[in-house]
Design an enzyme around this catalytic site. Structure first.
Site, PDB file in Angstrom:
ATOM      1  N   ASN A 125       0.863  -1.181   0.000  1.00 32.99           N
ATOM      2  CA  ASN A 125       0.000   0.000   0.000  1.00 32.99           C
ATOM      3  C   ASN A 125       0.900   1.231   0.000  1.00 32.99           C
ATOM      4  OD1 ASN A 125      -1.825   2.017   0.481  1.00 32.99           O
ATOM      5  ND2 ASN A 125      -2.375   1.346   2.560  1.00 32.99           N
ATOM      6  N   HIS A 133      -9.591   0.820   4.732  1.00 38.93           N
ATOM      7  CA  HIS A 133      -8.337   1.005   5.477  1.00 38.93           C
ATOM      8  C   HIS A 133      -8.603   1.932   6.668  1.00 38.93           C
ATOM      9  CE1 HIS A 133      -4.262   2.295   6.433  1.00 38.93           C
ATOM     10  NE2 HIS A 133      -3.837   1.244   5.769  1.00 38.93           N
ATOM     11  N   GLU A 192      -5.466  -5.304  10.452  1.00 34.40           N
ATOM     12  CA  GLU A 192      -4.466  -4.271  10.677  1.00 34.40           C
ATOM     13  C   GLU A 192      -4.798  -3.530  11.976  1.00 34.40           C
ATOM     14  OE1 GLU A 192      -2.429  -3.036   6.841  1.00 34.40           O
ATOM     15  OE2 GLU A 192      -4.213  -1.816   6.959  1.00 34.40           O
ATOM     16  N   LYS A 227       0.082   4.229  -0.337  1.00 34.41           N
ATOM     17  CA  LYS A 227      -0.611   5.382   0.254  1.00 34.41           C
ATOM     18  C   LYS A 227      -0.421   6.635  -0.617  1.00 34.41           C
ATOM     19  CE  LYS A 227      -0.050   3.269   4.766  1.00 34.41           C
ATOM     20  NZ  LYS A 227      -0.174   3.431   6.190  1.00 34.41           N
ATOM     21  N   GLU A 238      -7.067   4.343   7.750  1.00 31.90           N
ATOM     22  CA  GLU A 238      -6.873   5.772   7.449  1.00 31.90           C
ATOM     23  C   GLU A 238      -8.101   6.348   6.745  1.00 31.90           C
ATOM     24  OE1 GLU A 238      -3.026   5.345   5.602  1.00 31.90           O
ATOM     25  OE2 GLU A 238      -2.164   4.880   7.559  1.00 31.90           O
ATOM     26  N   SER A 266       3.242  -2.516  10.406  1.00 31.02           N
ATOM     27  CA  SER A 266       4.688  -2.554  10.683  1.00 31.02           C
ATOM     28  C   SER A 266       5.337  -3.885  10.297  1.00 31.02           C
ATOM     29  CB  SER A 266       4.959  -2.210  12.146  1.00 31.02           C
ATOM     30  OG  SER A 266       4.556  -0.877  12.413  1.00 31.02           O
ATOM     31  N   GLY A 294       2.371   1.897  10.873  1.00 25.81           N
ATOM     32  CA  GLY A 294       3.361   2.966  10.779  1.00 25.81           C
ATOM     33  C   GLY A 294       4.066   3.296  12.077  1.00 25.81           C
TER      34      GLY A 294
HETATM   35  C1  PEP Z   1      -0.912  -0.015   6.167  1.00 22.93           C
HETATM   36  O1  PEP Z   1      -1.147   1.165   6.293  1.00 22.93           O
HETATM   37  O2  PEP Z   1      -1.673  -0.741   5.498  1.00 22.93           O
HETATM   38  C2  PEP Z   1       0.277  -0.545   6.822  1.00 22.93           C
HETATM   39  C3  PEP Z   1       0.282  -1.807   7.117  1.00 22.93           C
HETATM   40  O3  PEP Z   1       1.264   0.350   7.107  1.00 22.93           O
HETATM   41  P1  PEP Z   1       2.705   0.008   7.762  1.00 22.93           P
HETATM   42  O4  PEP Z   1       3.214  -1.251   7.098  1.00 22.93           O
HETATM   43  O5  PEP Z   1       3.547   1.197   7.435  1.00 22.93           O
HETATM   44  O6  PEP Z   1       2.487  -0.179   9.208  1.00 22.93           O
END
Ligand code: PEP
Length: 244
Positions: free
Chosen positions: A8, A93, A160, A10, A95, A205, A166
């Site tokens: 992703n 997601h 997630e 983003k 976000e 992460s 992040g």
């Molecule tokens: C995400 O936003 O889908 C995600 C998993 O981000 P990160 O790997 O940076 O934690």
């Protein structure tokens, strides 16, 4: 079923960076033991799809509108993603749920729209830190899965935890396994036998250093990768750790 490693990107990447990243992923993707998907920003999706065409790398969107077309300034329909070369789309997601107030029923309507256009929906669910600290994580995720999926759903779920996105923090192995088992149980309850083989990705992460451990956990069908998908070497190292 092969694991799916999805990147992703983003809101990152102008055209030149995106094409460079896509080329580097393609170079390393041929011999990987998993399915590979990259989800660039909509502005470069068509160009990235052109770059990866005919390779082992597929392209997805990061969101779509629930409606086919109309007066929705700034939004993108599932058909537009498909037309630009996408075969999948990330929906719900955290976000989007946080920044745009998307509810699970709205996510479900988007899933229906995506499926109608032949896109594979990747539906994200996950608890906040406060919800986990209150011991409510399974109730929260259960409700999100239940309400975000239409009957007969045949896509992908991504677990997630919001607090792991992040941040460099991940749940314990036991916590990931417990939540994936919980999601599997909800899928079976909600979808019947159809819920048995759907892939449940872990996201939050994921890095080269923890990928092998996370991807080997029971019921983990792959990973949704944010930050680490912006460096081809890291993304490919995570994909190489997939269980075949
Ligand atoms: C995400 O936003 O889908 C995600 C998993 O981000 P990160 O790997 O940076 O934690």
């Amino acid at each position: 079923m092969r694991q799916l490693i999805a990147g992703n990107w983003k809101m990152n990447g102008l055209l030149a960076d995106s094409l460079e990243l896509a080329s580097a992923v393609v170079k390393g993707a041929a011999a990987l033991p998993c399915d590979v998907l990259v989800c660039p920003p909509a502005t470069v999706l068509r160009a990235v799809a052109g770059k990866v065409a005919g390779t082992a790398v597929a392209v997805g969107g990061q969101d779509c509108h629930a409606k086919e077309k109309g007066a929705h300034t700034g939004d993108i329909s599932a058909a537009m993603l498909k037309d630009a070369g996408a075969s999948a789309v990330i929906l719900g997601h955290s976000e989007r749920r946080t920044d745009h107030g998307e509810s699970s029923p709205e996510v479900r309507a988007k899933v229906v729209a995506a499926v109608a256009c032949g896109l594979l929906p990747i539906v994200c669910v996950g608890e906040t830190e406060a919800e986990r600290l209150a011991g409510r994580q399974e109730d929260v995720v259960r409700a999100q899965v239940w309400d975000s999926l239409p009957d007969g759903f045949a896509g992908v779920i991504a677990y997630e935890p919001v607090w792991a996105i992040g941040t460099g923090r991940t749940p314990t192995e036991a916590d990931v396994a417990a939540m994936h088992a919980c999601i599997r149980a909800v899928l079976l309850e909600r979808l019947g036998e159809g819920g048995r083989r759907l892939r449940i990705l872990y996201g939050g992460s994921v890095k080269p250093a923890n990928a092998r451990t996370l991807l080997a956990l029971p019921e983990v069908g792959g990973a949704l990768v944010g930050g680490a998908s912006l460096a081809a070497a890291d993304f490919l190292a995570i994909a190489a750790a997939a269980a075949d």
